[in-house]
Design a protein around this motif. Structure first.
Motif, PDB file in Angstrom:
ATOM      1  N   PHE A   1      10.984  51.082  62.802  1.00  0.00           N
ATOM      2  CA  PHE A   1      12.075  51.558  61.980  1.00  0.00           C
ATOM      3  C   PHE A   1      11.921  50.876  60.512  1.00  0.00           C
ATOM      4  O   PHE A   1      10.879  49.805  60.604  1.00  0.00           O
TER       5      PHE A   1
ATOM      6  N   ASP B   1      16.962  52.296  69.632  1.00  0.00           N
ATOM      7  CA  ASP B   1      17.857  52.233  68.606  1.00  0.00           C
ATOM      8  C   ASP B   1      19.048  51.237  68.332  1.00  0.00           C
ATOM      9  O   ASP B   1      19.339  50.884  67.489  1.00  0.00           O
TER      10      ASP B   1
ATOM     11  N   ALA C   1      17.316  48.270  67.058  1.00  0.00           N
ATOM     12  CA  ALA C   1      17.152  48.397  65.590  1.00  0.00           C
ATOM     13  C   ALA C   1      18.412  48.229  64.888  1.00  0.00           C
ATOM     14  O   ALA C   1      18.448  47.562  63.889  1.00  0.00           O
TER      15      ALA C   1
ATOM     16  N   PRO D   1      14.635  55.310  61.601  1.00  0.00           N
ATOM     17  CA  PRO D   1      13.654  55.391  62.225  1.00  0.00           C
ATOM     18  C   PRO D   1      12.438  56.092  61.561  1.00  0.00           C
ATOM     19  O   PRO D   1      12.563  56.980  60.801  1.00  0.00           O
TER      20      PRO D   1
END
Length: 110
Positions: A5, A85, A88, A107
């Motif tokens: 990311f 995700d 992140a 991403p």
């Protein structure tokens, strides 16, 4: 498998981080390294130093200015890796808190 990311720091043209923000950013960087999320980070010069270049079809074209003429810009970034995700996103929240600015999380492809 770890996903990659980028966290962009969104800034205006008011100047760089305060000494307190830089301490918090350094601590966040250390955290990323310690937890295996760190890939790379860097600051960007002001947009006045940007230059859009287009050499498609050997056009040798340059604008001498940034792509977008806007008050807000990216002043830095973190390249990170995370399992998912949500991790992140949590790291982006922590980065925003550390630099005391809004951030944009994206991403990377692949």
């Amino acid at each position: 498998m770890l996903k990659k990311f980028i966290i962009f720091v969104i800034d205006d043209l008011s100047g760089s981080g305060t000494p307190e923000e830089m301490v918090a950013i350094d601590a966040f960087n250390d955290y990323l390294r310690d937890k295996g999320h760190w890939i790379f980070a860097g600051g960007l010069t002001a947009p006045v130093h940007a230059n859009v270049i287009d050499n498609r079809n050997d056009s040798n074209f340059t604008t001498g200015k940034p792509l977008f003429d806007t008050k807000e810009n990216y002043s830095g970034f973190w390249l990170i890796q995370a399992n998912d995700d949500e991790t992140a996103k949590r790291l982006a929240y922590e980065g925003s808190k550390a630099c005391h600015r809004r951030v944009e999380l994206r991403p990377l492809l692949g």
